[in-house]
Design a protein around this motif. Structure first.
Motif, PDB file in Angstrom:
ATOM      1  N   LEU A 113      -0.195   9.594  -4.125  1.00 58.98           N
ATOM      2  CA  LEU A 113      -1.126  10.650  -4.513  1.00 58.98           C
ATOM      3  C   LEU A 113      -1.825  11.236  -3.293  1.00 58.98           C
ATOM      4  O   LEU A 113      -2.037  12.451  -3.208  1.00 58.98           O
ATOM      5  CB  LEU A 113      -2.159  10.090  -5.488  1.00 58.98           C
ATOM      6  CG  LEU A 113      -1.687   9.816  -6.918  1.00 58.98           C
ATOM      7  CD1 LEU A 113      -2.794   9.147  -7.725  1.00 58.98           C
ATOM      8  CD2 LEU A 113      -1.245  11.100  -7.601  1.00 58.98           C
ATOM      9  N   LYS A 114      -2.176  10.400  -2.365  1.00 62.22           N
ATOM     10  CA  LYS A 114      -2.843  10.868  -1.152  1.00 62.22           C
ATOM     11  C   LYS A 114      -1.893  11.629  -0.249  1.00 62.22           C
ATOM     12  O   LYS A 114      -2.231  12.670   0.313  1.00 62.22           O
ATOM     13  CB  LYS A 114      -3.439   9.673  -0.409  1.00 62.22           C
ATOM     14  CG  LYS A 114      -4.271  10.064   0.816  1.00 62.22           C
ATOM     15  CD  LYS A 114      -4.882   8.836   1.469  1.00 62.22           C
ATOM     16  CE  LYS A 114      -5.700   9.232   2.698  1.00 62.22           C
ATOM     17  NZ  LYS A 114      -6.298   8.045   3.361  1.00 62.22           N
ATOM     18  N   ARG A 115      -0.665  11.114  -0.146  1.00 58.41           N
ATOM     19  CA  ARG A 115       0.304  11.740   0.750  1.00 58.41           C
ATOM     20  C   ARG A 115       0.758  13.097   0.233  1.00 58.41           C
ATOM     21  O   ARG A 115       0.909  14.056   0.991  1.00 58.41           O
ATOM     22  CB  ARG A 115       1.512  10.816   0.926  1.00 58.41           C
ATOM     23  CG  ARG A 115       2.483  11.262   2.019  1.00 58.41           C
ATOM     24  CD  ARG A 115       3.765  10.452   1.965  1.00 58.41           C
ATOM     25  NE  ARG A 115       4.533  10.756   0.766  1.00 58.41           N
ATOM     26  CZ  ARG A 115       5.712  10.165   0.478  1.00 58.41           C
ATOM     27  NH1 ARG A 115       6.202   9.248   1.290  1.00 58.41           N
ATOM     28  NH2 ARG A 115       6.366  10.482  -0.617  1.00 58.41           N
ATOM     29  N   ASP A 116       0.985  13.211  -1.076  1.00 61.49           N
ATOM     30  CA  ASP A 116       1.523  14.445  -1.671  1.00 61.49           C
ATOM     31  C   ASP A 116       0.495  15.096  -2.585  1.00 61.49           C
ATOM     32  O   ASP A 116       0.848  15.653  -3.635  1.00 61.49           O
ATOM     33  CB  ASP A 116       2.800  14.132  -2.462  1.00 61.49           C
ATOM     34  CG  ASP A 116       3.860  13.469  -1.602  1.00 61.49           C
ATOM     35  OD1 ASP A 116       4.000  13.868  -0.441  1.00 61.49           O
ATOM     36  OD2 ASP A 116       4.548  12.551  -2.111  1.00 61.49           O
ATOM     37  N   SER A 117      -0.773  15.038  -2.203  1.00 58.07           N
ATOM     38  CA  SER A 117      -1.840  15.543  -3.073  1.00 58.07           C
ATOM     39  C   SER A 117      -1.667  17.024  -3.397  1.00 58.07           C
ATOM     40  O   SER A 117      -1.904  17.444  -4.535  1.00 58.07           O
ATOM     41  CB  SER A 117      -3.204  15.306  -2.411  1.00 58.07           C
ATOM     42  OG  SER A 117      -3.247  15.934  -1.127  1.00 58.07           O
ATOM     43  N   PHE A 118      -1.237  17.831  -2.443  1.00 56.88           N
ATOM     44  CA  PHE A 118      -1.081  19.267  -2.678  1.00 56.88           C
ATOM     45  C   PHE A 118       0.018  19.535  -3.712  1.00 56.88           C
ATOM     46  O   PHE A 118      -0.126  20.402  -4.578  1.00 56.88           O
ATOM     47  CB  PHE A 118      -0.763  19.979  -1.365  1.00 56.88           C
ATOM     48  CG  PHE A 118      -0.679  21.469  -1.500  1.00 56.88           C
ATOM     49  CD1 PHE A 118      -1.822  22.227  -1.718  1.00 56.88           C
ATOM     50  CD2 PHE A 118       0.543  22.117  -1.440  1.00 56.88           C
ATOM     51  CE1 PHE A 118      -1.744  23.609  -1.855  1.00 56.88           C
ATOM     52  CE2 PHE A 118       0.630  23.494  -1.580  1.00 56.88           C
ATOM     53  CZ  PHE A 118      -0.533  24.233  -1.789  1.00 56.88           C
TER      54      PHE A 118
ATOM     55  N   LYS B 152       0.820  -1.210   0.000  1.00 55.96           N
ATOM     56  CA  LYS B 152       0.000   0.000   0.000  1.00 55.96           C
ATOM     57  C   LYS B 152       0.851   1.257   0.000  1.00 55.96           C
ATOM     58  O   LYS B 152       0.543   2.245  -0.649  1.00 55.96           O
ATOM     59  CB  LYS B 152      -0.932  -0.012   1.209  1.00 55.96           C
ATOM     60  CG  LYS B 152      -2.087  -0.995   1.084  1.00 55.96           C
ATOM     61  CD  LYS B 152      -3.000  -0.915   2.296  1.00 55.96           C
ATOM     62  CE  LYS B 152      -4.195  -1.855   2.149  1.00 55.96           C
ATOM     63  NZ  LYS B 152      -5.083  -1.799   3.329  1.00 55.96           N
ATOM     64  N   LYS B 153       1.958   1.201   0.782  1.00 52.55           N
ATOM     65  CA  LYS B 153       2.845   2.363   0.847  1.00 52.55           C
ATOM     66  C   LYS B 153       3.528   2.621  -0.484  1.00 52.55           C
ATOM     67  O   LYS B 153       3.835   3.756  -0.822  1.00 52.55           O
ATOM     68  CB  LYS B 153       3.886   2.161   1.944  1.00 52.55           C
ATOM     69  CG  LYS B 153       3.341   2.334   3.350  1.00 52.55           C
ATOM     70  CD  LYS B 153       4.442   2.236   4.391  1.00 52.55           C
ATOM     71  CE  LYS B 153       3.898   2.482   5.795  1.00 52.55           C
ATOM     72  NZ  LYS B 153       4.968   2.392   6.815  1.00 52.55           N
ATOM     73  N   ASN B 154       3.789   1.541  -1.224  1.00 53.42           N
ATOM     74  CA  ASN B 154       4.476   1.688  -2.508  1.00 53.42           C
ATOM     75  C   ASN B 154       3.514   1.927  -3.662  1.00 53.42           C
ATOM     76  O   ASN B 154       3.948   2.087  -4.799  1.00 53.42           O
ATOM     77  CB  ASN B 154       5.308   0.431  -2.802  1.00 53.42           C
ATOM     78  CG  ASN B 154       6.497   0.309  -1.853  1.00 53.42           C
ATOM     79  OD1 ASN B 154       7.008   1.308  -1.368  1.00 53.42           O
ATOM     80  ND2 ASN B 154       6.921  -0.914  -1.571  1.00 53.42           N
ATOM     81  N   SER B 155       2.219   1.922  -3.409  1.00 52.26           N
ATOM     82  CA  SER B 155       1.241   2.108  -4.481  1.00 52.26           C
ATOM     83  C   SER B 155       1.155   3.575  -4.882  1.00 52.26           C
ATOM     84  O   SER B 155       1.495   4.483  -4.119  1.00 52.26           O
ATOM     85  CB  SER B 155      -0.133   1.618  -4.031  1.00 52.26           C
ATOM     86  OG  SER B 155      -0.617   2.429  -2.967  1.00 52.26           O
ATOM     87  N   ILE B 156       0.659   3.775  -6.103  1.00 51.45           N
ATOM     88  CA  ILE B 156       0.516   5.133  -6.627  1.00 51.45           C
ATOM     89  C   ILE B 156      -0.501   5.930  -5.813  1.00 51.45           C
ATOM     90  O   ILE B 156      -0.308   7.119  -5.534  1.00 51.45           O
ATOM     91  CB  ILE B 156       0.089   5.072  -8.101  1.00 51.45           C
ATOM     92  CG1 ILE B 156       1.186   4.405  -8.941  1.00 51.45           C
ATOM     93  CG2 ILE B 156      -0.201   6.469  -8.644  1.00 51.45           C
ATOM     94  CD1 ILE B 156       0.821   4.210 -10.387  1.00 51.45           C
ATOM     95  N   LEU B 157      -1.582   5.258  -5.417  1.00 50.47           N
ATOM     96  CA  LEU B 157      -2.614   5.949  -4.634  1.00 50.47           C
ATOM     97  C   LEU B 157      -2.074   6.465  -3.312  1.00 50.47           C
ATOM     98  O   LEU B 157      -2.479   7.540  -2.831  1.00 50.47           O
ATOM     99  CB  LEU B 157      -3.793   4.999  -4.385  1.00 50.47           C
ATOM    100  CG  LEU B 157      -4.627   4.626  -5.616  1.00 50.47           C
ATOM    101  CD1 LEU B 157      -5.688   3.598  -5.239  1.00 50.47           C
ATOM    102  CD2 LEU B 157      -5.265   5.865  -6.220  1.00 50.47           C
ATOM    103  N   HIS B 158      -1.159   5.705  -2.730  1.00 46.82           N
ATOM    104  CA  HIS B 158      -0.565   6.140  -1.465  1.00 46.82           C
ATOM    105  C   HIS B 158       0.188   7.461  -1.638  1.00 46.82           C
ATOM    106  O   HIS B 158       0.034   8.394  -0.847  1.00 46.82           O
ATOM    107  CB  HIS B 158       0.372   5.052  -0.934  1.00 46.82           C
ATOM    108  CG  HIS B 158       1.224   5.508   0.214  1.00 46.82           C
ATOM    109  ND1 HIS B 158       0.721   5.675   1.491  1.00 46.82           N
ATOM    110  CD2 HIS B 158       2.552   5.855   0.274  1.00 46.82           C
ATOM    111  CE1 HIS B 158       1.697   6.092   2.291  1.00 46.82           C
ATOM    112  NE2 HIS B 158       2.813   6.201   1.581  1.00 46.82           N
TER     113      HIS B 158
END
Length: 316
Positions: A24-29, A16-22
Motif C-alpha cells: 500500500l505504501k509502495r503503490d499508494s498512487f 515487511k516487504k510481503n505485508s499489505i502495508l508495504h
C-alpha cells in the motif's frame, strides 16, 4: 550467534516487504486511482443487489423492503402464468438469435475487409465513417429511421415516384424484423470491428510473408492465417453474446417498435418497464429481471463449457 541474528533480521525485512502495508505504501498512487472504479462498482453494481429481495415480497413503496410482506415464490408463479411474459420472452430470444446469426459475423467480415485495404487514407476515412453510428443515441437513430422508412418517409417517396409503390417497412411485421436487424447491424458493426482489427494486428506478419512466397492468394491468406489467428477472440465474444441471449436493451425495441408490431417488439426490457414503471408493480419487475439474470448466467456457463469441451479457449 551473529549469523542467527542477521538471519532473523532478514526474515523480519522479508515479512515487511510481503505485508499489505508495504505494498500500500509502495503503490499508494495506483491504489488511489483504483478507488474511483471500485466505488462505482460497489455503489452501482453490488449495492442494488439488495433490491433483489423485492422479487420475494409483495413490495409496498411506502413501507420499503424491510416492511413489505414476504410472499416467497408467489410472484414468480404469477409471472409464469402470464401469456404476455412468454410473448416477451419469445420475442427476446427471437430478436437476439437474429442479431447473433446476422450481426455477429458482420464485424468479423468488416474487420477482414478493412485489413485488406492498402490505401491508408481511404482506410482511415472508412473506419471513421463506420464508427460514427455507435455514438448516436437510439432516440436519434429511431427518428432517422422513421423519417426515412415510414409510410410518408423518403424511401417510400422515392419508391412511389419510380412506380414501385409504398412498402410498409415499420408497420408490417416481417419488414419490421428485417429493419430491426439491419439498423442494429449498421449501428454496432463499426465499433465491433475494433476488437477484431486489434486481434488481426497481433498476428505474426512472417506468416503472411511466407504465404506470399508460396504464392497464396488473398482469400487463401484470410482463410488459413487471418481467421485462425482471430479464432480465440471470436470464441470468447461468441460465448459472451450467448450469455446475453435473454438480455436486450430497452431503447432499441422501444424506439423502433409501435402498436402495429407490438407482437414482435414487446421484449423483456419493455415488459419490465411496462409492469414496473407503468403499473408500479416493482415485485414483478424485479422477479423478471432476476429470472433474466439467472438464465443468462446459465447460458454463459453452458457456452463456456461447450467451448472448453471442443478444445477451444473459454473465458475461464
Amino acid at each position: 550467534m551473529k549469523a542467527v541474528v542477521e538471519n532473523y533480521r532478514e526474515n523480519i525485512k522479508l515479512k515487511k516487504k510481503n505485508s499489505i502495508l508495504h505494498y500500500l505504501k509502495r503503490d499508494s498512487f495506483l491504489y488511489l486511482l483504483l478507488l474511483l472504479p471500485m466505488a462505482y462498482i460497489l455503489i452501482f453494481r453490488y449495492a442494488p443487489i439488495y433490491g433483489v429481495l423485492m422479487a420475494f415480497q409483495d413490495y409496498n413503496i411506502f413501507e420499503g423492503i424491510s416492511g413489505s410482506e414476504w410472499v416467497g415464490l408467489d410472484v414468480f408463479k404469477f409471472i409464469f402464468e402470464q401469456n404476455s411474459f412468454y410473448r416477451a420472452l419469445t420475442n427476446t430470444l427471437v430478436l437476439n438469435v437474429l442479431d447473433l446469426v446476422a450481426g455477429f459475423p458482420a464485424p468479423i467480415i468488416l474487420a477482414i475487409l478493412l485489413n485488406e485495404i492498402r490505401y491508408v487514407p481511404f482506410k482511415k476515412m472508412t473506419q471513421t465513417v463506420l464508427y460514427l453510428p455507435h455514438f448516436l443515441s437510439w432516440v436519434i437513430i429511431g427518428g432517422m429511421v422513421y423519417l426515412l422508412f415510414s409510410s410518408g418517409g423518403m424511401a417510400n417517396t422515392v419508391l412511389s415516384s419510380i412506380g414501385i409503390g409504398k412498402i410498409e417497412f415499420l408497420s408490417q411485421k416481417t419488414n419490421w424484423l428485417i429493419m430491426y436487424v439491419v439498423v442494429g447491424i449498421w449501428q454496432s458493426v463499426g465499433w465491433g470491428t475494433i476488437i477484431y482489427l486489434a486481434s488481426i494486428i497481433g498476428i505474426n506478419k512472417e506468416l503472411y510473408e511466407a504465404a506470399d512466397i508460396d504464392g497464396c492468394s488473398r482469400l487463401r491468406k484470410i482463410w488459413h492465417i487471418t481467421l485462425p489467428g482471430i479464432k480465440p477472440t471470436i470464441i470468447i465474444l461468441l460465448i459472451l453474446q450467448i450469455g446475453r441471449m435473454l438480455s436486450i436493451g430497452f431503447d432499441r425495441p422501444f424506439v423502433m417498435g409501435n402498436s402495429l408490431v407490438s407482437e414482435y417488439s414487446d421484449v423483456i426490457s419493455t415488459y419490465v418497464y411496462r409492469i414496473g414503471i407503468g403499473s408500479g408493480d416493482f415485485s414483478q419487475a424485479t422477479a423478471v429481471g432476476l429470472f433474466q439474470s439467472v438464465v443468462g448466467l446459465i447460458f454463459l456457463v453452458a457456452a463456456n463449457y461447450i467451448a472448453k469441451r471442443i478444445g477451444e479457449q473459454g473465458i475461464w
